[in-house]
Design an enzyme around this catalytic site. Sequence first.
Site, PDB file in Angstrom:
ATOM      1  N   CYS A 111      37.025  40.086  50.651  1.00  0.00           N
ATOM      2  CA  CYS A 111      36.931  41.016  49.517  1.00  0.00           C
ATOM      3  C   CYS A 111      36.246  42.329  49.878  1.00  0.00           C
ATOM      4  CB  CYS A 111      36.225  40.330  48.363  1.00  0.00           C
ATOM      5  SG  CYS A 111      36.958  38.739  48.033  1.00  0.00           S
ATOM      6  N   HIS A 246      33.863  45.389  43.765  1.00  0.00           N
ATOM      7  CA  HIS A 246      34.778  44.253  43.855  1.00  0.00           C
ATOM      8  C   HIS A 246      34.701  43.448  42.556  1.00  0.00           C
ATOM      9  CE1 HIS A 246      36.925  40.806  45.021  1.00  0.00           C
ATOM     10  NE2 HIS A 246      35.865  40.023  45.122  1.00  0.00           N
ATOM     11  N   ASN A 276      40.307  38.067  40.060  1.00  0.00           N
ATOM     12  CA  ASN A 276      39.807  38.505  41.358  1.00  0.00           C
ATOM     13  C   ASN A 276      40.981  38.556  42.343  1.00  0.00           C
ATOM     14  OD1 ASN A 276      38.761  38.609  43.941  1.00  0.00           O
ATOM     15  ND2 ASN A 276      37.193  37.038  43.609  1.00  0.00           N
TER      16      ASN A 276
HETATM   17  N1  ACO Z   1      36.010  25.026  33.303  1.00  0.00           N
HETATM   18  C1  ACO Z   1      35.082  24.239  32.736  1.00  0.00           C
HETATM   19  N2  ACO Z   1      34.015  23.796  33.408  1.00  0.00           N
HETATM   20  C2  ACO Z   1      33.880  24.162  34.693  1.00  0.00           C
HETATM   21  C3  ACO Z   1      34.818  24.975  35.343  1.00  0.00           C
HETATM   22  C4  ACO Z   1      35.924  25.405  34.596  1.00  0.00           C
HETATM   23  N3  ACO Z   1      36.875  26.192  35.106  1.00  0.00           N
HETATM   24  N4  ACO Z   1      34.420  25.182  36.620  1.00  0.00           N
HETATM   25  C5  ACO Z   1      33.259  24.527  36.766  1.00  0.00           C
HETATM   26  N5  ACO Z   1      32.950  23.905  35.609  1.00  0.00           N
HETATM   27  C6  ACO Z   1      31.775  23.050  35.294  1.00  0.00           C
HETATM   28  C7  ACO Z   1      31.169  22.469  36.550  1.00  0.00           C
HETATM   29  O1  ACO Z   1      31.828  21.277  36.917  1.00  0.00           O
HETATM   30  C8  ACO Z   1      29.757  22.240  36.086  1.00  0.00           C
HETATM   31  O2  ACO Z   1      29.722  21.053  35.333  1.00  0.00           O
HETATM   32  P1  ACO Z   1      28.469  20.062  35.467  1.00  0.00           P
HETATM   33  O3  ACO Z   1      27.284  20.839  34.980  1.00  0.00           O
HETATM   34  O4  ACO Z   1      28.859  18.941  34.571  1.00  0.00           O
HETATM   35  O5  ACO Z   1      28.391  19.688  36.912  1.00  0.00           O
HETATM   36  C9  ACO Z   1      29.474  23.395  35.116  1.00  0.00           C
HETATM   37  O6  ACO Z   1      30.772  23.883  34.722  1.00  0.00           O
HETATM   38  C10 ACO Z   1      28.713  24.527  35.750  1.00  0.00           C
HETATM   39  O7  ACO Z   1      29.330  24.827  36.980  1.00  0.00           O
HETATM   40  P2  ACO Z   1      28.840  25.996  37.870  1.00  0.00           P
HETATM   41  O8  ACO Z   1      29.598  26.023  39.161  1.00  0.00           O
HETATM   42  O9  ACO Z   1      27.349  25.937  37.933  1.00  0.00           O
HETATM   43  O10 ACO Z   1      29.278  27.230  36.958  1.00  0.00           O
HETATM   44  P3  ACO Z   1      28.893  28.726  37.123  1.00  0.00           P
HETATM   45  O11 ACO Z   1      28.249  29.235  35.923  1.00  0.00           O
HETATM   46  O12 ACO Z   1      28.239  29.003  38.452  1.00  0.00           O
HETATM   47  O13 ACO Z   1      30.332  29.400  37.157  1.00  0.00           O
HETATM   48  C11 ACO Z   1      31.830  30.354  38.747  1.00  0.00           C
HETATM   49  C12 ACO Z   1      31.237  29.070  38.197  1.00  0.00           C
HETATM   50  C13 ACO Z   1      32.566  31.067  37.649  1.00  0.00           C
HETATM   51  C14 ACO Z   1      32.777  30.023  39.889  1.00  0.00           C
HETATM   52  C15 ACO Z   1      30.664  31.242  39.242  1.00  0.00           C
HETATM   53  O14 ACO Z   1      29.805  30.495  40.061  1.00  0.00           O
HETATM   54  C16 ACO Z   1      31.150  32.439  40.001  1.00  0.00           C
HETATM   55  O15 ACO Z   1      31.864  33.271  39.493  1.00  0.00           O
HETATM   56  N6  ACO Z   1      30.685  32.568  41.243  1.00  0.00           N
HETATM   57  C17 ACO Z   1      31.095  33.666  42.071  1.00  0.00           C
HETATM   58  C18 ACO Z   1      32.360  33.278  42.709  1.00  0.00           C
HETATM   59  C19 ACO Z   1      32.981  34.445  43.350  1.00  0.00           C
HETATM   60  O16 ACO Z   1      32.658  35.560  43.050  1.00  0.00           O
HETATM   61  N7  ACO Z   1      33.881  34.138  44.231  1.00  0.00           N
HETATM   62  C20 ACO Z   1      34.643  35.062  44.875  1.00  0.00           C
HETATM   63  C21 ACO Z   1      33.846  35.962  45.766  1.00  0.00           C
HETATM   64  S1  ACO Z   1      34.549  36.086  47.270  1.00  0.00           S
HETATM   65  C22 ACO Z   1      36.051  36.554  46.973  1.00  0.00           C
HETATM   66  O17 ACO Z   1      36.236  37.290  46.059  1.00  0.00           O
HETATM   67  C23 ACO Z   1      37.212  35.998  47.765  1.00  0.00           C
END
Ligand code: ACO
Length: 319
Positions: A111, A246, A276
């Site tokens: 990215c 990004h 993204n």
């Molecule tokens: N729908 C519902 N629940 C979900 C989902 C979903 N799509 N995905 C995860 N959960 C659940 C998990 O299982 C977890 O449940 P649990 O508490 O029972 O274990 C709960 O939601 C919380 O999960 P987290 O992973 O802690 O959720 P978070 O608030 O961190 O959000 C996310 C996840 C959206 C992926 C976030 O971490 C994020 O955006 N991170 C950055 C990722 C990123 O930017 N990636 C790309 C960068 S690099 C590139 O661009 C190639």
Amino acid sequence: MFVKIAGTGSFLPERVVDNFEIARKVDTSDEWIQTRTGIRTRHIATDETVAGMAAKAAERALENAGISPEEIDLIIVSTVSAEQSLPCIACDVQKALGAKRAAAFDVNSACSGFITGYQAAAAQIKAGLVKTALVIGSECLSNYVDWTDRGTCILFGDGAGAAILKADCAPEDIQIPCVLHADGSLGEALTCSLGHGKHKVPFDEYYRMDGKAIFKFAVRKVPEVIREVLKMSGHTADEIDFFVLHQANKRIIDAIAKRLRQDESKFPMNIMDNGNISSACIPMLLDDMNRKGILKPGTKLVLAGFGAGLTWGGFYLEW
Ligand code: ACO
């Protein structure tokens, strides 16, 4: 004096997938996805390819800049999601455009790829090696998305963005306020193994991500790199009109705005509609702003990316 962007273009596949459609495949909801990421829809390729989307975005950028393909000296394509390893996507674009004079190569810093491409092209312009460069981010992330993994399949989309780079001064007067960083020790946070090499067994051809780790990394490192770029360019954050970042997660962008003590209105976003799209996000957002007439001569921008590797970087740009 800087290496300027003389024209922009972008391309999105026609097919739109909303959160409701994803919620029919995995255990999630529109409400969860919007609240946690800001994403409502993303475009997903049907028969579009990374090279085809790159060429379409490039054609639009050439038209926008008012230059012909023969004027291009260098084509750099950033991608992490090509359908092929050979030939490189930049060579396919060169062929599609008929840009016969252009050298061509691909970069992969995920990215951060548009920032990497800009720096490589700007450095060649400053060295006097080339005059006009085309830098493209093109991604078909859906090629590598596991549609059963709700932690990743909600995030990604497909598309391409392109920019024409030119200097408006003599090469020796060019400054390049651009910085790139990498920390390979954090590479496990986002992986995808193609499984073709002899030593890649067992492999996993899908994107696997530690979302929380990347979230924390981005919120810490992007403000740092923006401050570095501001220092290099001799500006304060208050003097910058727009921070073009990004588009990984709206919450990440909001947190960065807060850390920089800047109003959220200075952080344009297209993540709501596009999701993204890795290295395509930044040039697509620039194209959007350009075509809406938001970018005027002298508009001051800081662009910054972060992603797999892990990599991060940014540069200062005057329109
Ligand atoms: N729908 C519902 N629940 C979900 C989902 C979903 N799509 N995905 C995860 N959960 C659940 C998990 O299982 C977890 O449940 P649990 O508490 O029972 O274990 C709960 O939601 C919380 O999960 P987290 O992973 O802690 O959720 P978070 O608030 O961190 O959000 C996310 C996840 C959206 C992926 C976030 O971490 C994020 O955006 N991170 C950055 C990722 C990123 O930017 N990636 C790309 C960068 S690099 C590139 O661009 C190639």
